[in-house]
Write a protein that holds these residues in place. Structure first.
Motif, PDB file in Angstrom:
ATOM      1  N   LYS A 187       0.918  -1.329   0.028  1.00  0.00           N
ATOM      2  CA  LYS A 187      -0.085  -0.156   0.069  1.00  0.00           C
ATOM      3  C   LYS A 187       0.973   1.264  -0.055  1.00  0.00           C
ATOM      4  O   LYS A 187       0.833   2.084   0.941  1.00  0.00           O
ATOM      5  CB  LYS A 187      -0.884   0.011   1.417  1.00  0.00           C
ATOM      6  CG  LYS A 187      -1.933  -1.252   1.144  1.00  0.00           C
ATOM      7  CD  LYS A 187      -3.121  -0.924   2.310  1.00  0.00           C
ATOM      8  CE  LYS A 187      -4.071  -1.867   2.128  1.00  0.00           C
ATOM      9  NZ  LYS A 187      -3.942  -3.197   1.995  1.00  0.00           N
ATOM     10  N   PRO A 188       1.681   1.520  -1.002  1.00  0.00           N
ATOM     11  CA  PRO A 188       2.253   2.906  -1.272  1.00  0.00           C
ATOM     12  C   PRO A 188       1.349   3.924  -1.328  1.00  0.00           C
ATOM     13  O   PRO A 188       0.291   3.837  -1.707  1.00  0.00           O
ATOM     14  CB  PRO A 188       3.358   2.458  -2.332  1.00  0.00           C
ATOM     15  CG  PRO A 188       2.674   1.730  -3.299  1.00  0.00           C
ATOM     16  CD  PRO A 188       1.884   0.693  -2.393  1.00  0.00           C
ATOM     17  N   LEU A 189       2.105   5.063  -1.140  1.00  0.00           N
ATOM     18  CA  LEU A 189       1.287   6.352  -1.255  1.00  0.00           C
ATOM     19  C   LEU A 189       1.446   6.589  -2.917  1.00  0.00           C
ATOM     20  O   LEU A 189       2.510   6.505  -3.398  1.00  0.00           O
ATOM     21  CB  LEU A 189       1.743   7.686  -0.337  1.00  0.00           C
ATOM     22  CG  LEU A 189       1.613   7.041   1.107  1.00  0.00           C
ATOM     23  CD1 LEU A 189       2.454   8.311   1.970  1.00  0.00           C
ATOM     24  CD2 LEU A 189       0.195   6.828   1.588  1.00  0.00           C
ATOM     25  N   GLY A 190       0.568   7.707  -3.304  1.00  0.00           N
ATOM     26  CA  GLY A 190       0.490   8.203  -4.606  1.00  0.00           C
ATOM     27  C   GLY A 190       1.694   8.992  -4.906  1.00  0.00           C
ATOM     28  O   GLY A 190       2.160   9.198  -5.946  1.00  0.00           O
ATOM     29  N   SER A 191       2.559   9.214  -4.020  1.00  0.00           N
ATOM     30  CA  SER A 191       3.638  10.422  -4.171  1.00  0.00           C
ATOM     31  C   SER A 191       4.836   9.551  -4.179  1.00  0.00           C
ATOM     32  O   SER A 191       5.955   9.900  -4.832  1.00  0.00           O
ATOM     33  CB  SER A 191       3.848  11.101  -2.917  1.00  0.00           C
ATOM     34  OG  SER A 191       3.917  10.543  -1.701  1.00  0.00           O
ATOM     35  N   ALA A 192       4.744   8.087  -4.177  1.00  0.00           N
ATOM     36  CA  ALA A 192       6.051   7.038  -4.458  1.00  0.00           C
ATOM     37  C   ALA A 192       6.294   6.887  -6.118  1.00  0.00           C
ATOM     38  O   ALA A 192       5.372   6.816  -6.725  1.00  0.00           O
ATOM     39  CB  ALA A 192       5.643   5.829  -3.782  1.00  0.00           C
ATOM     40  N   LYS A 193       7.453   7.214  -6.401  1.00  0.00           N
ATOM     41  CA  LYS A 193       7.914   7.271  -7.918  1.00  0.00           C
ATOM     42  C   LYS A 193       8.685   6.044  -8.028  1.00  0.00           C
ATOM     43  O   LYS A 193       8.816   5.518  -9.259  1.00  0.00           O
ATOM     44  CB  LYS A 193       8.602   8.575  -8.090  1.00  0.00           C
ATOM     45  CG  LYS A 193       7.580   9.532  -8.225  1.00  0.00           C
ATOM     46  CD  LYS A 193       8.033  11.123  -8.653  1.00  0.00           C
ATOM     47  CE  LYS A 193       7.173  12.248  -8.689  1.00  0.00           C
ATOM     48  NZ  LYS A 193       7.805  13.410  -8.933  1.00  0.00           N
ATOM     49  N   TYR A 194       9.597   5.445  -7.068  1.00  0.00           N
ATOM     50  CA  TYR A 194      10.403   4.516  -7.217  1.00  0.00           C
ATOM     51  C   TYR A 194      10.377   3.409  -5.874  1.00  0.00           C
ATOM     52  O   TYR A 194       9.794   3.868  -4.660  1.00  0.00           O
ATOM     53  CB  TYR A 194      11.963   5.041  -7.202  1.00  0.00           C
ATOM     54  CG  TYR A 194      12.297   5.683  -8.561  1.00  0.00           C
ATOM     55  CD1 TYR A 194      12.675   5.235  -9.572  1.00  0.00           C
ATOM     56  CD2 TYR A 194      12.118   7.299  -8.204  1.00  0.00           C
ATOM     57  CE1 TYR A 194      12.856   6.444 -10.737  1.00  0.00           C
ATOM     58  CE2 TYR A 194      12.305   8.077  -9.263  1.00  0.00           C
ATOM     59  CZ  TYR A 194      12.634   7.721 -10.512  1.00  0.00           C
ATOM     60  OH  TYR A 194      12.944   8.523 -11.346  1.00  0.00           O
ATOM     61  N   PHE A 214       9.648   2.612  -0.551  1.00  0.00           N
ATOM     62  CA  PHE A 214       9.012   3.477  -1.684  1.00  0.00           C
ATOM     63  C   PHE A 214       9.360   4.903  -1.584  1.00  0.00           C
ATOM     64  O   PHE A 214       9.183   5.322  -0.470  1.00  0.00           O
ATOM     65  CB  PHE A 214       7.449   3.040  -1.483  1.00  0.00           C
ATOM     66  CG  PHE A 214       6.867   1.844  -1.935  1.00  0.00           C
ATOM     67  CD1 PHE A 214       6.655   1.462  -2.972  1.00  0.00           C
ATOM     68  CD2 PHE A 214       6.713   0.933  -0.815  1.00  0.00           C
ATOM     69  CE1 PHE A 214       6.186   0.060  -3.340  1.00  0.00           C
ATOM     70  CE2 PHE A 214       6.491  -0.354  -1.285  1.00  0.00           C
ATOM     71  CZ  PHE A 214       6.280  -0.950  -2.192  1.00  0.00           C
ATOM     72  N   VAL A 215      10.024   5.513  -2.632  1.00  0.00           N
ATOM     73  CA  VAL A 215      10.603   6.897  -2.455  1.00  0.00           C
ATOM     74  C   VAL A 215      10.349   7.807  -3.510  1.00  0.00           C
ATOM     75  O   VAL A 215       9.520   7.194  -4.691  1.00  0.00           O
ATOM     76  CB  VAL A 215      12.043   6.497  -2.358  1.00  0.00           C
ATOM     77  CG1 VAL A 215      12.391   5.826  -1.077  1.00  0.00           C
ATOM     78  CG2 VAL A 215      12.690   5.649  -3.426  1.00  0.00           C
ATOM     79  N   GLU A 216      10.531   9.011  -3.361  1.00  0.00           N
ATOM     80  CA  GLU A 216      10.197   9.812  -4.336  1.00  0.00           C
ATOM     81  C   GLU A 216      11.217  10.062  -5.409  1.00  0.00           C
ATOM     82  O   GLU A 216      11.164  10.410  -6.600  1.00  0.00           O
ATOM     83  CB  GLU A 216       9.521  11.085  -3.882  1.00  0.00           C
ATOM     84  CG  GLU A 216       9.182  12.110  -4.861  1.00  0.00           C
ATOM     85  CD  GLU A 216       8.452  13.401  -3.973  1.00  0.00           C
ATOM     86  OE1 GLU A 216       7.774  14.188  -5.055  1.00  0.00           O
ATOM     87  OE2 GLU A 216       8.234  13.607  -2.838  1.00  0.00           O
ATOM     88  N   GLU A 217      12.648  10.022  -4.819  1.00  0.00           N
ATOM     89  CA  GLU A 217      13.661  10.202  -5.742  1.00  0.00           C
ATOM     90  C   GLU A 217      14.353   8.751  -6.009  1.00  0.00           C
ATOM     91  O   GLU A 217      14.400   7.914  -5.473  1.00  0.00           O
ATOM     92  CB  GLU A 217      14.810  10.951  -4.726  1.00  0.00           C
ATOM     93  CG  GLU A 217      14.480  12.387  -4.191  1.00  0.00           C
ATOM     94  CD  GLU A 217      14.006  13.241  -5.376  1.00  0.00           C
ATOM     95  OE1 GLU A 217      14.733  13.220  -6.283  1.00  0.00           O
ATOM     96  OE2 GLU A 217      13.338  14.207  -5.183  1.00  0.00           O
TER      97      GLU A 217
END
Length: 330
Positions: free
Chosen positions: A173-180, A258-261
């Motif tokens: 269940k990652p957040l929508g802001s996770a890109k990687y 789950f990360v943004e960068e």
């Protein structure tokens, strides 16, 4: 729609000729490591991070999940070649945590597999920790036949057992802001002599974009050949991304974030002029020091033409539209 139908490349290569593959990555690491070891006045035994430790292997562990295997095969994932014999696979492995040699099977037995906890964190609804045995009970296992292509220009074919990474992502269940998705391996230099090497940023870190992680092909392998993963193959859980070079498929994972960068990955950090984040197989883009046009098939005396995306273009080519300006290969 997947790869059940016979593709144009499924014919056996009849004009294969012997090819001397330059294992330049190993020379790059080996030469640098040997120089460091010599500068430090280290003997082979002392430089276990280079050659692999000579200490006796640990006794075999009983795997509490052994009764789960073999699992049902997903027939949607077929092969254009025979499965590589298990004996070949178990005796020829890259596992830099235990040294730069291919023959690290004995050294890898030192890695304790229980208890083994997988941490899930970063941009998720609820960070959590789960034991590997509980995780395997929570997610359905299946077997898939996949090709595997190493950046060193050799390939094999394996029957992996495990969980589609997409199913794991849904469970996390990652957040929508996770890109990687950032995947991190264990850190135990007391048993993994390769992790004493000053040439790498330990632990081994790899990553995928969220689109890659939720692609149908991305897989978390927990078994192979109808049994739990052997230690040298990355037990108890590893990534399998068959359209990418093998160094992307990190072994013995302990955390998934789950990360943004975009994550800083081990090989991109160690050799930024030669290795990048995406590492998609492409016969037309050579490694700076050797060709990627053909591959040596382990367990045979043949070579084959390298396939774009390792033969999985139908499933993954669309992931990279709009990214043409990035370094997608190596």
């Amino acid at each position: 729609m997947l790869i059940k139908r016979t593709p144009s490349w499924a014919l056996r290569e009849s004009e294969a000729t012997p090819e001397a593959v330059a294992l330049g990555r190993r020379r790059f690491v080996g030469a640098a490591a040997a120089g460091v070891a010599a500068a430090l006045g280290a003997s082979k035994a002392e430089a276990g991070w280079l050659f692999g430790s000579d200490e006796p292997a640990a006794p075999p562990e009983k795997d509490p999940t052994a009764g789960l295997y073999p699992v049902k095969r997903n027939e949607a994932y077929a092969l254009d070649r025979p499965v590589t014999p298990e004996s070949v696979n178990l005796g020829y492995n890259n596992f830099y945590e235990f040294g730069t040699t291919k023959y690290i099977a004995s050294a890898a037995q030192k890695l304790p597999l229980r208890p083994w906890t997988l941490r899930v964190g970063g941009l998720v609804e609820t960070p959590r920790e789960v034991g590997i045995d509980d995780l395997l009970k929570a997610l359905p296992l299946e077997e898939r036949l996949y090709r595997h292509r190493c950046v060193e220009a050799w390939g094999m074919a394996l029957p992996w057992s495990g969980v589609p990474l997409k199913s794991f992502v849904e469970w996390a269940k990652p957040l929508g802001s996770a890109k990687y998705v950032k995947l991190t391996a264990f850190l135990k230099p007391e048993v993994a002599s390769g992790q004493r090497s000053p040439l790498f940023e330990w632990p081994y870190v790899e990553g995928l974009s969220m689109a890659e992680a939720t692609n149908e092909l991305a897989f978390l392998a927990t078994g192979a050949y109808g049994k739990p993963l052997s230690k040298q193959m990355g037990a108890p859980i590893r990534l399998v991304a068959p359209w990418k070079y093998g160094f992307k498929s990190v072994k013995s994972i302990v955390s998934v974030d789950f990360v943004e960068e975009m994550p800083r990955t081990l090989w991109a950090a160690a050799g930024p002029s030669e290795y990048g984040f995406w590492a998609n197989v492409n016969p037309k883009v050579d490694h700076p020091r050797w060709s990627q046009a053909r591959e040596r098939v382990l367990g045979t005396d043949e070579t084959r033409p390298t396939l774009l995306f390792n033969g999985y273009a139908e499933q993954v080519a669309g992931l990279y539209k709009g990214l043409e300006g990035q370094k997608l290969y190596m």
